[in-house]
Design a protein around this motif. Structure first.
Motif, PDB file in Angstrom:
ATOM      1  N   ILE A 130       0.848  -1.182   0.000  1.00  0.00           N
ATOM      2  CA  ILE A 130       0.000   0.000   0.000  1.00  0.00           C
ATOM      3  C   ILE A 130       0.885   1.233   0.000  1.00  0.00           C
ATOM      4  O   ILE A 130       2.070   1.162   0.285  1.00  0.00           O
ATOM      5  N   ASN A 131       0.339   2.345  -0.335  1.00  0.00           N
ATOM      6  CA  ASN A 131       1.106   3.569  -0.506  1.00  0.00           C
ATOM      7  C   ASN A 131       1.505   4.160   0.842  1.00  0.00           C
ATOM      8  O   ASN A 131       0.919   5.110   1.320  1.00  0.00           O
ATOM      9  N   THR A 132       2.508   3.575   1.434  1.00  0.00           N
ATOM     10  CA  THR A 132       3.020   4.054   2.712  1.00  0.00           C
ATOM     11  C   THR A 132       4.462   3.590   2.876  1.00  0.00           C
ATOM     12  O   THR A 132       4.899   2.679   2.194  1.00  0.00           O
ATOM     13  N   THR A 133       5.168   4.196   3.772  1.00  0.00           N
ATOM     14  CA  THR A 133       6.532   3.746   4.043  1.00  0.00           C
ATOM     15  C   THR A 133       6.606   3.042   5.390  1.00  0.00           C
ATOM     16  O   THR A 133       7.663   2.663   5.831  1.00  0.00           O
ATOM     17  N   THR A 134       5.475   2.847   6.018  1.00  0.00           N
ATOM     18  CA  THR A 134       5.457   2.230   7.342  1.00  0.00           C
ATOM     19  C   THR A 134       4.761   0.888   7.290  1.00  0.00           C
ATOM     20  O   THR A 134       3.708   0.745   6.692  1.00  0.00           O
ATOM     21  N   THR A 135       5.336  -0.077   7.935  1.00  0.00           N
ATOM     22  CA  THR A 135       4.705  -1.380   8.072  1.00  0.00           C
ATOM     23  C   THR A 135       4.479  -1.641   9.554  1.00  0.00           C
ATOM     24  O   THR A 135       5.146  -1.074  10.411  1.00  0.00           O
ATOM     25  N   PHE A 136       3.547  -2.493   9.851  1.00  0.00           N
ATOM     26  CA  PHE A 136       3.289  -2.840  11.241  1.00  0.00           C
ATOM     27  C   PHE A 136       4.376  -3.753  11.787  1.00  0.00           C
ATOM     28  O   PHE A 136       4.520  -3.906  12.975  1.00  0.00           O
ATOM     29  N   PHE A 137       5.152  -4.358  10.917  1.00  0.00           N
ATOM     30  CA  PHE A 137       6.188  -5.280  11.358  1.00  0.00           C
ATOM     31  C   PHE A 137       7.383  -5.174  10.426  1.00  0.00           C
ATOM     32  O   PHE A 137       7.542  -5.962   9.511  1.00  0.00           O
ATOM     33  N   PRO A 138       8.226  -4.169  10.610  1.00  0.00           N
ATOM     34  CA  PRO A 138       9.341  -3.934   9.690  1.00  0.00           C
ATOM     35  C   PRO A 138      10.443  -4.989   9.803  1.00  0.00           C
ATOM     36  O   PRO A 138      10.522  -5.718  10.789  1.00  0.00           O
ATOM     37  N   PHE A 145      11.993  -9.478   3.892  1.00  0.00           N
ATOM     38  CA  PHE A 145      10.938  -9.487   2.911  1.00  0.00           C
ATOM     39  C   PHE A 145      11.447  -9.193   1.512  1.00  0.00           C
ATOM     40  O   PHE A 145      12.504  -8.605   1.331  1.00  0.00           O
ATOM     41  N   PRO A 146      10.651  -9.585   0.495  1.00  0.00           N
ATOM     42  CA  PRO A 146      11.031  -9.287  -0.889  1.00  0.00           C
ATOM     43  C   PRO A 146      10.871  -7.814  -1.225  1.00  0.00           C
ATOM     44  O   PRO A 146      10.803  -6.985  -0.320  1.00  0.00           O
ATOM     45  N   ALA A 147      10.765  -7.481  -2.483  1.00  0.00           N
ATOM     46  CA  ALA A 147      10.705  -6.098  -2.961  1.00  0.00           C
ATOM     47  C   ALA A 147       9.837  -5.201  -2.097  1.00  0.00           C
ATOM     48  O   ALA A 147       8.860  -5.638  -1.514  1.00  0.00           O
ATOM     49  N   GLN A 148      10.206  -3.936  -2.042  1.00  0.00           N
ATOM     50  CA  GLN A 148       9.519  -2.912  -1.250  1.00  0.00           C
ATOM     51  C   GLN A 148       9.533  -3.312   0.231  1.00  0.00           C
ATOM     52  O   GLN A 148       8.527  -3.313   0.919  1.00  0.00           O
ATOM     53  N   THR A 149      10.703  -3.587   0.714  1.00  0.00           N
ATOM     54  CA  THR A 149      10.933  -4.212   1.997  1.00  0.00           C
ATOM     55  C   THR A 149      10.031  -3.761   3.132  1.00  0.00           C
ATOM     56  O   THR A 149       9.335  -4.562   3.703  1.00  0.00           O
ATOM     57  N   ASP A 150      10.022  -2.548   3.518  1.00  0.00           N
ATOM     58  CA  ASP A 150       9.264  -2.172   4.701  1.00  0.00           C
ATOM     59  C   ASP A 150       7.945  -1.472   4.394  1.00  0.00           C
ATOM     60  O   ASP A 150       7.429  -0.712   5.196  1.00  0.00           O
ATOM     61  N   LYS A 151       7.386  -1.744   3.241  1.00  0.00           N
ATOM     62  CA  LYS A 151       6.081  -1.160   2.914  1.00  0.00           C
ATOM     63  C   LYS A 151       4.978  -2.090   3.406  1.00  0.00           C
ATOM     64  O   LYS A 151       5.049  -3.301   3.227  1.00  0.00           O
ATOM     65  N   ALA A 152       3.994  -1.505   4.035  1.00  0.00           N
ATOM     66  CA  ALA A 152       2.857  -2.289   4.515  1.00  0.00           C
ATOM     67  C   ALA A 152       2.124  -2.900   3.334  1.00  0.00           C
ATOM     68  O   ALA A 152       2.119  -2.345   2.238  1.00  0.00           O
ATOM     69  N   ARG A 153       1.511  -4.028   3.556  1.00  0.00           N
ATOM     70  CA  ARG A 153       0.767  -4.733   2.518  1.00  0.00           C
ATOM     71  C   ARG A 153      -0.721  -4.647   2.801  1.00  0.00           C
ATOM     72  O   ARG A 153      -1.145  -4.408   3.933  1.00  0.00           O
ATOM     73  N   LEU A 154      -1.506  -4.872   1.776  1.00  0.00           N
ATOM     74  CA  LEU A 154      -2.958  -4.826   1.925  1.00  0.00           C
ATOM     75  C   LEU A 154      -3.419  -5.783   3.021  1.00  0.00           C
ATOM     76  O   LEU A 154      -3.083  -6.960   2.998  1.00  0.00           O
ATOM     77  N   GLY A 155      -4.152  -5.262   3.984  1.00  0.00           N
ATOM     78  CA  GLY A 155      -4.725  -6.087   5.045  1.00  0.00           C
ATOM     79  C   GLY A 155      -3.758  -6.548   6.110  1.00  0.00           C
ATOM     80  O   GLY A 155      -4.070  -7.419   6.908  1.00  0.00           O
ATOM     81  N   GLU A 156      -2.586  -5.957   6.170  1.00  0.00           N
ATOM     82  CA  GLU A 156      -1.547  -6.401   7.093  1.00  0.00           C
ATOM     83  C   GLU A 156      -2.031  -6.438   8.548  1.00  0.00           C
ATOM     84  O   GLU A 156      -1.849  -7.437   9.240  1.00  0.00           O
ATOM     85  N   ALA A 157      -2.645  -5.383   9.007  1.00  0.00           N
ATOM     86  CA  ALA A 157      -3.094  -5.318  10.404  1.00  0.00           C
ATOM     87  C   ALA A 157      -4.163  -6.375  10.681  1.00  0.00           C
ATOM     88  O   ALA A 157      -4.152  -7.014  11.736  1.00  0.00           O
TER      89      ALA A 157
END
Length: 173
Positions: A130-138, A145-157
């Motif tokens: 998703i369009n963010t630079t923050t993930t709930f679990f970096p 993680f693969p490409a876009q390492t620390d970007k949150a993914r759809l439905g992560e939370a």
């Protein structure tokens, strides 16, 4: 279906003994992928226009995405089963995790529900970032993680919440 999945991965039919946090992570992700917060639906079809991903893992038919729906269908046909059968999809998941290294990555080396949930999501399921630079679990907290390492993914939370709920339900009653 959640109990069936838990029993499948904790039973003798899998290629490897899954730990409780692995099973909770898989089921928590499948709950999100199949569009339900209380179950997993092996007949779920993606609501994304022209995608047609199907099943508990939303296996994608596109060649660019690995044509994994065709692989599931072939796996099912070889066993005289339907690709929409829950046990067939669970067996296919187990099969892929043990035969395709890049889908597994370090999933079996994870130590917590959070690590396992993120590993399974990012390597096995591969939802869009998703369009963010923050993930709930970096990655600095134990993920790799693969490409876009620390970007949150759809439905992560939601995936993490589902997995924790499943872990508590099956390990603490």
């Amino acid at each position: 279906n959640i109990t069936i999945a838990w029993n499948f991965f904790s039973g003798p039919l899998t290629n490897r003994q899954y730990k409780n946090h692995h099973i909770a992570a898989i089921i928590g992700n499948f709950m999100h992928e199949s569009g339900a917060d209380t179950t997993i639906d092996p007949t779920a079809i993606s609501g994304i226009t022209n995608e047609n991903s199907q099943g508990i893992a939303q296996w994608n038919p596109a060649k660019a995405a690995g044509a994994r729906l065709a692989s599931l269908s072939n796996f099912a046909a070889e066993r005289n089963r339907l690709h929409t059968d829950l046990l067939t999809q669970l067996a296919f998941t187990d099969h892929e995790l043990h035969t395709i290294g890049y889908l597994r990555a370090t999933f079996f080396e994870t130590k917590t529900v959070e690590q396992a949930t993120m590993q399974f999501m990012r390597y096995y399921l591969r939802p869009a970032a998703i369009n963010t630079t923050t993930t709930f679990f970096p990655s600095k907290d134990g993920g790799r993680f693969p490409a876009q390492t620390d970007k949150a993914r759809l439905g992560e939370a939601k995936r993490l919440a589902n997995a924790n709920k499943i872990y508590i339900k099956f390990t603490q009653g």
